[in-house]
Design a protein around this motif. Structure first.
Motif, PDB file in Angstrom:
ATOM      1  N   GLY A 297       6.245  -3.745 -53.258  1.00  0.00           N
ATOM      2  CA  GLY A 297       7.578  -4.103 -53.741  1.00  0.00           C
ATOM      3  C   GLY A 297       7.788  -5.611 -53.641  1.00  0.00           C
ATOM      4  N   VAL A 298       8.911  -6.103 -54.157  1.00  0.00           N
ATOM      5  CA  VAL A 298       9.179  -7.555 -54.127  1.00  0.00           C
ATOM      6  C   VAL A 298       9.091  -8.101 -52.700  1.00  0.00           C
ATOM      7  CG1 VAL A 298      10.916  -9.338 -54.619  1.00  0.00           C
ATOM      8  CG2 VAL A 298      10.639  -7.421 -56.184  1.00  0.00           C
TER       9      VAL A 298
ATOM     10  N   GLN B  73       8.844  11.650 -55.691  1.00  0.00           N
ATOM     11  CA  GLN B  73       7.700  11.419 -54.801  1.00  0.00           C
ATOM     12  C   GLN B  73       8.011  10.354 -53.753  1.00  0.00           C
ATOM     13  OE1 GLN B  73       3.650  11.861 -56.791  1.00  0.00           O
ATOM     14  NE2 GLN B  73       4.956  11.249 -58.476  1.00  0.00           N
ATOM     15  N   GLY B  74       9.200   9.800 -53.829  1.00  0.00           N
ATOM     16  CA  GLY B  74       9.631   8.858 -52.799  1.00  0.00           C
ATOM     17  C   GLY B  74       9.194   7.425 -53.035  1.00  0.00           C
ATOM     18  N   PHE B  75       8.684   7.093 -54.231  1.00  0.00           N
ATOM     19  CA  PHE B  75       8.127   5.752 -54.462  1.00  0.00           C
ATOM     20  C   PHE B  75       9.169   4.712 -54.846  1.00  0.00           C
ATOM     21  CE2 PHE B  75       4.115   7.960 -56.270  1.00  0.00           C
ATOM     22  CZ  PHE B  75       3.763   8.346 -54.991  1.00  0.00           C
ATOM     23  N   CYS B  76      10.403   5.131 -55.031  1.00  0.00           N
ATOM     24  CA  CYS B  76      11.416   4.193 -55.501  1.00  0.00           C
ATOM     25  C   CYS B  76      12.190   3.634 -54.308  1.00  0.00           C
ATOM     26  CB  CYS B  76      12.366   4.900 -56.469  1.00  0.00           C
ATOM     27  SG  CYS B  76      13.652   3.805 -57.057  1.00  0.00           S
ATOM     28  N   CYS B  77      12.184   2.326 -54.148  1.00  0.00           N
ATOM     29  CA  CYS B  77      12.931   1.705 -53.053  1.00  0.00           C
ATOM     30  C   CYS B  77      14.150   1.005 -53.636  1.00  0.00           C
ATOM     31  CB  CYS B  77      12.040   0.702 -52.319  1.00  0.00           C
ATOM     32  SG  CYS B  77      12.897  -0.034 -50.916  1.00  0.00           S
TER      33      CYS B  77
ATOM     34  N   ASN C 278       3.524   3.537 -48.688  1.00  0.00           N
ATOM     35  CA  ASN C 278       3.759   4.349 -47.484  1.00  0.00           C
ATOM     36  C   ASN C 278       5.087   3.994 -46.819  1.00  0.00           C
ATOM     37  OD1 ASN C 278       1.399   5.778 -47.613  1.00  0.00           O
ATOM     38  ND2 ASN C 278       0.241   4.338 -46.354  1.00  0.00           N
ATOM     39  N   LEU C 279       5.343   2.696 -46.746  1.00  0.00           N
ATOM     40  CA  LEU C 279       6.572   2.264 -46.070  1.00  0.00           C
ATOM     41  C   LEU C 279       7.811   2.741 -46.834  1.00  0.00           C
ATOM     42  CD1 LEU C 279       7.812   0.658 -43.761  1.00  0.00           C
ATOM     43  CD2 LEU C 279       7.634  -1.405 -45.161  1.00  0.00           C
ATOM     44  N   ILE C 280       7.740   2.646 -48.145  1.00  0.00           N
ATOM     45  CA  ILE C 280       8.892   3.061 -48.960  1.00  0.00           C
ATOM     46  C   ILE C 280       9.127   4.562 -48.810  1.00  0.00           C
ATOM     47  CG2 ILE C 280       9.682   3.336 -51.358  1.00  0.00           C
ATOM     48  CD1 ILE C 280       8.231   0.643 -51.944  1.00  0.00           C
ATOM     49  N   VAL C 281       8.054   5.338 -48.891  1.00  0.00           N
ATOM     50  CA  VAL C 281       8.207   6.800 -48.769  1.00  0.00           C
ATOM     51  C   VAL C 281       8.770   7.155 -47.385  1.00  0.00           C
ATOM     52  CG1 VAL C 281       6.988   9.016 -48.741  1.00  0.00           C
ATOM     53  CG2 VAL C 281       6.376   7.303 -50.441  1.00  0.00           C
TER      54      VAL C 281
ATOM     55  N   GLY D 122      15.405  -5.291 -55.889  1.00  0.00           N
ATOM     56  CA  GLY D 122      14.823  -4.157 -56.600  1.00  0.00           C
ATOM     57  C   GLY D 122      15.849  -3.523 -57.509  1.00  0.00           C
ATOM     58  N   PRO D 123      15.820  -2.222 -57.738  1.00  0.00           N
ATOM     59  CA  PRO D 123      14.886  -1.249 -57.170  1.00  0.00           C
ATOM     60  C   PRO D 123      13.433  -1.486 -57.596  1.00  0.00           C
ATOM     61  CG  PRO D 123      16.778  -0.154 -58.174  1.00  0.00           C
ATOM     62  CD  PRO D 123      16.856  -1.580 -58.550  1.00  0.00           C
TER      63      PRO D 123
END
Ligand code: XCC
Length: 530
Positions: free
Chosen positions: A59-60, A38-42, A66-69, A48-49
């Protein structure tokens, strides 16, 4: 606690490999990561991740979901663009014999309709056309998505359209043009498709990958030997099928099956979509693996670099020699088991271009309401998707729409006997999606309309590769409606899908379908295209 994502049952060493666990389908018990898909992992920095599962978390570094996706989508698209651009640049190098790989200046301005060009300039998505400026655009896309550069997900998504245009012109258009100029244009005629085109009574050489530089010379060389049977796999296969009527044995998902027949004396590969397991599988049989491109190396391959026509001709001769020697090691039992399977190749009309598709008739039929429109059915055949459902849907839709198809999904339509060259047309490999764009442009010109005002849709029902994403972005930038049947990364964050649909609709009035149900897709298309 056991992590289901790590439960990989596939044993990759040739010693332990059996036919059952070597096949791609058998390995699908490795479930996709639901967060990654789903694109949520940066994983763009070493704090991170970070897995940001909802809007209330960050995120940290403070990145929103939205930005990560958006960053993941842009990086994915840029990867696909790099592959198509690399393909075209390798052709340029092959043909010019020089490492100075420069495409013609102002290539997009010369190829694209001027009304589109102006729109792209206005929208700020026109690539840099000076010299190799489009390459800088690609590095800037990666730059933009590193830690702490761009925090506006909307501007990141707009850059995907710029990558789409680079993919379309400096990849698909340039690649197709060079291919046709150097090797000649295909002619529409009957061709053979599926595993049944492998011949137990011949020495079989399979050609797999994307860049036809060696493949074309292989055809010339093999013609000198009655006992040689060439077959194609993936897009090199689509090229050979279209241009030379060399039978196409497999698309991406069937590539391992080709070797598992035990009848392939040599597998010759260039780049892209050659999965690592295939090298292991060659070791389980007598099949010699020959790599031909500096980028595509395999530890167990005989490496014969092809960089210009002279090295291609020499390698073609050597490959024939290698295959002839390898024939002595084929085991008889594979011949009998292959014969028992009674596999028959399917026949279909292949090798269409924008010059052979009847665009005037199609334009007339659209005008008079006999046709609802044209659907470009493109991309891969993802083994996670029930492709039979999609093929049924396109067969139904072909009563009301003309279908133009390319790549692995065109092979799948062929396996079902649907490439009739009347309602469903085969236009070649994925790089040849430029032919689908040109065919659609011709139809729109006959009617005096902009391509974005036409009832045209691009449908990728079962994408696998990053390249499928960059192709879809190209057609989206052209103003066509788009569909993905495996909306990887696209639907996890509602704002992302909404922004993509909204901006494409505002820019060109086009629709976006992120729909994985073939029946629902068909119903929506029927009601939306009146
Ligand atoms: Fe997809 Fe291109 Fe590969 Fe087949 S081969 S899996 S990218 S459709 Ni081109």
């Amino acid at each position: 606690m056991p992590d289901e994502h790590l439960e990989l049952k596939y044993r990759s060493t040739p010693e332990t490999q059996t036919k059952e666990d070597s096949l791609l389908n058998g390995r699908l018990n490795l479930h996709p990561c639901t967060i990654g898909s789903q694109g949520f992992c940066c994983k763009l920095c070493m704090m991170g991740p970070c897995r940001v599962l909802n809007d209330s978390r960050k995120g940290v570094c403070g990145s929103s979901r939205n930005l990560i996706v958006a960053k993941n989508i842009l990086r994915f698209t840029t990867g696909g663009t790099a592959a198509h651009v690399g393909h075209a640049r390798h052709l340029l190098r092959f043909m010019s014999g020089s490492r100075q790989m420069r495409p013609p200046v102002n290539y997009i301005r010369r190829k694209a309709p001027s009304y589109q060009y102006l729109k792209w300039r206005e929208a700020g998505i026109l690539p840099d056309e000076r010299d190799n400026g489009y390459l800088v655009d690609m590095t800037e896309a990666l730059h933009m998505t590193t830690l702490g550069v761009n925090s506006d997900f909307r501007s990141i998504l707009l850059d995907c359209l710029k990558m789409g245009l680079i993919d379309g012109y400096y990849g698909l258009y340039l690649g197709t043009e060079l291919e046709e100029r150097h090797f000649g244009k295909p002619v529409a005629r009957e061709g053979l498709i599926d595993l049944g085109c492998i011949r137990p009574d011949r020495i079989n050489i399979a050609l797999h990958g994307h860049e036809p530089t060696l493949a074309d010379h292989m055809v010339k060389e093999a013609a000198k030997y009655r006992e040689i049977n060439l077959v194609g796999v993936c897009c090199t296969g689509s090229y050979l099928l279209s241009r030379h009527r060399v039978p196409m044995a497999a698309h991406f998902t069937l590539q391992e099956e080709v070797i598992c027949t035990g009848l392939i004396e040599a597998l010759v590969v260039d780049v892209q979509c050659i999965i690592p397991s295939i090298a292991d599988i060659c070791d389980c049989y007598h099949t010699k693996l020959v790599s031909t491109n500096e980028l595509g190396r395999f530890p167990n391959a005989i490496h014969k670099p092809v960089t210009d026509p002279a090295s291609a001709a020499a390698t073609a001769r050597e490959v024939i020699e290698i295959a002839m020697q390898s024939r002595a090691n084929r085991r008889d039992e594979y011949e009998s088991s292959f014969r028992e399977r009674s596999l028959l190749p399917r026949r279909g009309i292949v090798g269409h271009t924008q010059h052979s598709v009847p665009t005037v008739r199609i334009a007339d039929d659209i005008k008079n309401g006999r046709l609802k429109g044209v659907i470009g059915v493109i991309g891969c055949v993802n083994p996670r998707i029930d492709c039979a459902e999609w093929i049924k849907a396109y067969r139904e839709l072909s009563r009301e729409f003309i279908i133009l198809s390319s790549g692995c999904i065109a092979f799948e339509l062929g396996r079902y006997g649907l490439l009739d060259g009347k309602r469903i047309f085969h236009l070649g490999s994925c790089i040849n999606n430029a032919r689908i764009a040109e065919t659609m442009l011709q139809i729109s010109r006959h009617l005096g309309d902009a391509i974005s005002d036409m009832p045209f849709l691009i449908s990728a029902p079962a994408p696998i590769s990053e390249k499928a994403m960059s192709i879809v972005m190209f057609f989206a930038a052209m103003g066509l409606s788009i569909h993905s049947g495996f909306p990887y990364l696209m639907t996890g964050a509602p704002d992302i899908a909404e922004f993509i649909c909204g901006s494409l609709s505002a820019m060109a009035g086009s629709r976006s379908y992120f729909e994985d149900n073939a029946g629902v897709f068909m119903a929506r298309v029927r009601s939306d295209f009146k």
